[in-house]
Design a protein around this motif. Structure first.
Motif, PDB file in Angstrom:
ATOM      1  N   HIS A   7      50.702  38.662  32.981  1.00  0.00           N
ATOM      2  CA  HIS A   7      51.080  38.150  34.130  1.00  0.00           C
ATOM      3  C   HIS A   7      50.543  39.051  35.142  1.00  0.00           C
ATOM      4  N   PHE A   8      50.635  40.321  35.121  1.00  0.00           N
ATOM      5  CA  PHE A   8      50.451  41.408  36.059  1.00  0.00           C
ATOM      6  C   PHE A   8      48.751  41.429  36.253  1.00  0.00           C
ATOM      7  N   GLU A   9      48.303  41.548  35.041  1.00  0.00           N
ATOM      8  CA  GLU A   9      46.581  41.784  35.312  1.00  0.00           C
ATOM      9  C   GLU A   9      45.916  40.670  36.185  1.00  0.00           C
ATOM     10  N   LEU A  10      46.512  39.371  35.445  1.00  0.00           N
ATOM     11  CA  LEU A  10      45.981  38.112  35.973  1.00  0.00           C
ATOM     12  C   LEU A  10      46.311  37.790  37.481  1.00  0.00           C
ATOM     13  N   ALA A  23      43.699  37.458  40.728  1.00  0.00           N
ATOM     14  CA  ALA A  23      43.770  36.388  41.607  1.00  0.00           C
ATOM     15  C   ALA A  23      43.948  36.806  42.972  1.00  0.00           C
ATOM     16  N   LEU A  24      44.670  37.545  43.025  1.00  0.00           N
ATOM     17  CA  LEU A  24      45.131  37.887  44.552  1.00  0.00           C
ATOM     18  C   LEU A  24      43.704  38.811  45.255  1.00  0.00           C
ATOM     19  N   GLU A  25      43.466  39.548  44.465  1.00  0.00           N
ATOM     20  CA  GLU A  25      42.105  40.271  44.887  1.00  0.00           C
ATOM     21  C   GLU A  25      41.112  39.355  45.275  1.00  0.00           C
ATOM     22  N   HIS A  26      40.828  38.253  44.700  1.00  0.00           N
ATOM     23  CA  HIS A  26      39.708  37.389  44.868  1.00  0.00           C
ATOM     24  C   HIS A  26      40.295  36.235  45.733  1.00  0.00           C
ATOM     25  N   GLY A  27      41.435  36.507  46.740  1.00  0.00           N
ATOM     26  CA  GLY A  27      41.863  35.482  47.561  1.00  0.00           C
ATOM     27  C   GLY A  27      42.656  34.451  47.161  1.00  0.00           C
ATOM     28  N   VAL A  87      49.039  32.481  44.219  1.00  0.00           N
ATOM     29  CA  VAL A  87      49.366  32.691  42.881  1.00  0.00           C
ATOM     30  C   VAL A  87      50.725  32.105  42.459  1.00  0.00           C
ATOM     31  N   PHE A  88      50.825  31.064  41.751  1.00  0.00           N
ATOM     32  CA  PHE A  88      52.226  30.687  41.084  1.00  0.00           C
ATOM     33  C   PHE A  88      51.977  31.219  39.677  1.00  0.00           C
ATOM     34  N   VAL A  89      53.081  31.927  39.380  1.00  0.00           N
ATOM     35  CA  VAL A  89      53.098  32.818  38.032  1.00  0.00           C
ATOM     36  C   VAL A  89      54.419  32.550  37.120  1.00  0.00           C
ATOM     37  N   SER A  96      59.295  46.348  37.070  1.00  0.00           N
ATOM     38  CA  SER A  96      59.581  46.107  38.480  1.00  0.00           C
ATOM     39  C   SER A  96      58.339  46.916  39.350  1.00  0.00           C
ATOM     40  N   ALA A  97      57.605  47.863  38.798  1.00  0.00           N
ATOM     41  CA  ALA A  97      56.739  48.511  39.471  1.00  0.00           C
ATOM     42  C   ALA A  97      55.514  47.632  39.714  1.00  0.00           C
ATOM     43  N   GLN A  98      55.232  46.981  38.801  1.00  0.00           N
ATOM     44  CA  GLN A  98      54.165  45.817  38.863  1.00  0.00           C
ATOM     45  C   GLN A  98      54.244  44.657  39.771  1.00  0.00           C
ATOM     46  N   ALA A  99      55.809  44.213  39.720  1.00  0.00           N
ATOM     47  CA  ALA A  99      56.164  43.151  40.621  1.00  0.00           C
ATOM     48  C   ALA A  99      55.827  43.942  42.095  1.00  0.00           C
TER      49      ALA A  99
END
Ligand SMILES: NC(=O)c1ccc[n+]([C@@H]2O[C@H](COP(=O)([O-])OP(=O)(O)OC[C@H]3O[C@@H](n4cnc5c(N)ncnc54)[C@H](O)[C@@H]3O)[C@@H](O)[C@H]2O)c1
Length: 360
Positions: free
Chosen positions: A103-106, A110-114, A117-119, A127-130
């Motif tokens: 979930h985190f990497e994808l 996705a966010l970096e490419h604008g 996100v529905f995850v 929690s650090a990833q969140a």
């Protein structure tokens, strides 16, 4: 709330509202779905049925899964490479329906490419990833919605109404049982697989900051817990208890919620009358001394409120599209996902330490 149907009231402060990448005058959102295993087909089916949404592409590493998708939706572009979805200017939002550890990497890519996100639940593996994803989405003016499906079910929305309009009175407890035989997951424990449902429902109904978590449980086949009993302590003497178990001979999906004035049972396996509200309670009158407590029990009518049968996922995905087109922060945003992940982390720690109290 845009139409009186969607759940509202994230218990944490909502992120500031910001412009979506989708132009304000856009009439629909173009979606790419990654992951077409067990849950992905439900996501594609519901997105495809929405008026203001178009499923452009489905991505899965497994070619057999893609063939299934193509057979049902001949118009979609199938791909085994997520980068094609990221690079596509024709995709505004990505639904990530893959195993938890991805979930985190994808989502980050996705966010970096604008892309909005529905995850899937649970939001991330820690929690650090969140926190990182929430900050990234905020910086890029993008929406994150975490799939807390049950919060959109007619039963949970009805229970929230009964809590909010004071029918139950001040809450005493929330006690949820989600047990069955299997489906064992190879990458996550029963805690991370099933408890996000109950924790997100609890978070939606109780709306207080929990103070501490205690969890016990066991693993019988590998290192991952296959049964867990979680207690969550809230201010004001409200306690939640969640029982998740893959080793139960029978399937149970029952939640008891006790308030001072009424108590209810939600049996999600009941086709009709999923919720029964009991006019039952305990009344205490003080005598002269502590030893003179007079306890009486009230036992009145039982009532089965009408529960909206609309598919929860349909409402949730419609809400996701609305949030993008209308630049709204969803109630089940990254912050809601983070609250659930924090509880899972605390429960996992407590479980490892055989029921040590973990303060939040
Ligand atoms: N909201 C709910 O009620 C609900 C119900 C079931 C599952 N889920 C969640 O959905 C997610 C997926 O669960 P599932 O049971 O469908 O899993 P699954 O293993 O059945 O399906 C996952 C699919 O993703 C594909 N995949 C994995 N990594 C990929 C990548 N990098 N690129 C392309 N394809 C990739 C796999 O090939 C597989 O087809 C999990 O997070 C789970 O917790 C939610």
């Amino acid at each position: 709330m845009s139409n009186g149907v969607y759940p509202t009231g994230s218990s944490a402060a909502a992120l500031p509202l910001q412009e979506s990448r989708v132009p304000r005058n856009a009439e629909s959102v173009r979606v790419g779905v990654i992951g077409y295993g067990y849950w992905g087909p439900n996501i594609v089916r519901n997105f495809s049925a929405l008026d203001r949404c178009e499923v452009v592409s489905v991505c899965d590493r497994d070619v057999k899964a893609l063939k299934r998708a193509q057979k049902t939706y001949p118009g979609i572009q199938p791909t085994t490479d997520f980068n094609e979805i990221l690079a596509s200017p024709d995709i505004d939002a990505v639904a990530i329906v893959t195993p938890v550890w991805t979930h985190f990497e994808l989502s980050k890519k996705a966010l970096e490419h604008g892309k909005h996100v529905f995850v899937e639940k649970p939001f991330t593996s820690n929690s650090a990833q969140a926190v990182q994803l929430i900050e990234l989405a905020s910086k890029k003016n993008l929406r994150i919605m975490v799939d807390h499906t049950f919060v959109f079910s007619g039963a949970v929305r009805k229970i929230r109404e009964l809590v909010d309009n004071g029918t139950l009175g001040p809450l005493y407890y929330f006690d949820s049982t989600r047990v069955n035989l299997g489906l064992f997951q190879h990458d996550v424990s029963v805690l991370w697989d099933l408890a996000p449902h109950d924790l997100s429902i609890m978070d939606y109904l109780i709306r207080e900051q929990p103070e501490a978590v205690v969890a016990t449980g066991g693993n019988h086949f590998n290192k991952l817990a296959d049964m867990a009993f979680i207690s969550v302590y809230f201010p004001g003497n409200v306690t939640a208890h969640i029982n998740v178990n893959w080793l139960s001979p029978v399937k149970v999906r029952t939640t008891l919620i006790g308030g001072r004035d009424k108590m209810l049972v939600w049996n999600d396996l009941e086709p009709d009358e999923k919720i029964k509200v009991y006019d039952k309670g305990v009344e205490i009158t003080n005598g002269q001394s502590l030893y003179d407590l007079l306890v009486s029990y009230r036992s009145g009518d039982v009532w089965g409120p009408k529960v909206d049968a609309t598919e929860a996922l349909k409402l949730e995905l419609g809400y996701f599209i609305d949030c993008i087109l209308e630049s709204k922060t969803p109630s089940n945003d990254g912050a809601a996902g983070l609250r659930v992940v924090r509880l899972l982390e605390a429960a996992e720690q407590s479980l490892k330490d055989r029921g040590r109290i973990v303060a939040l």
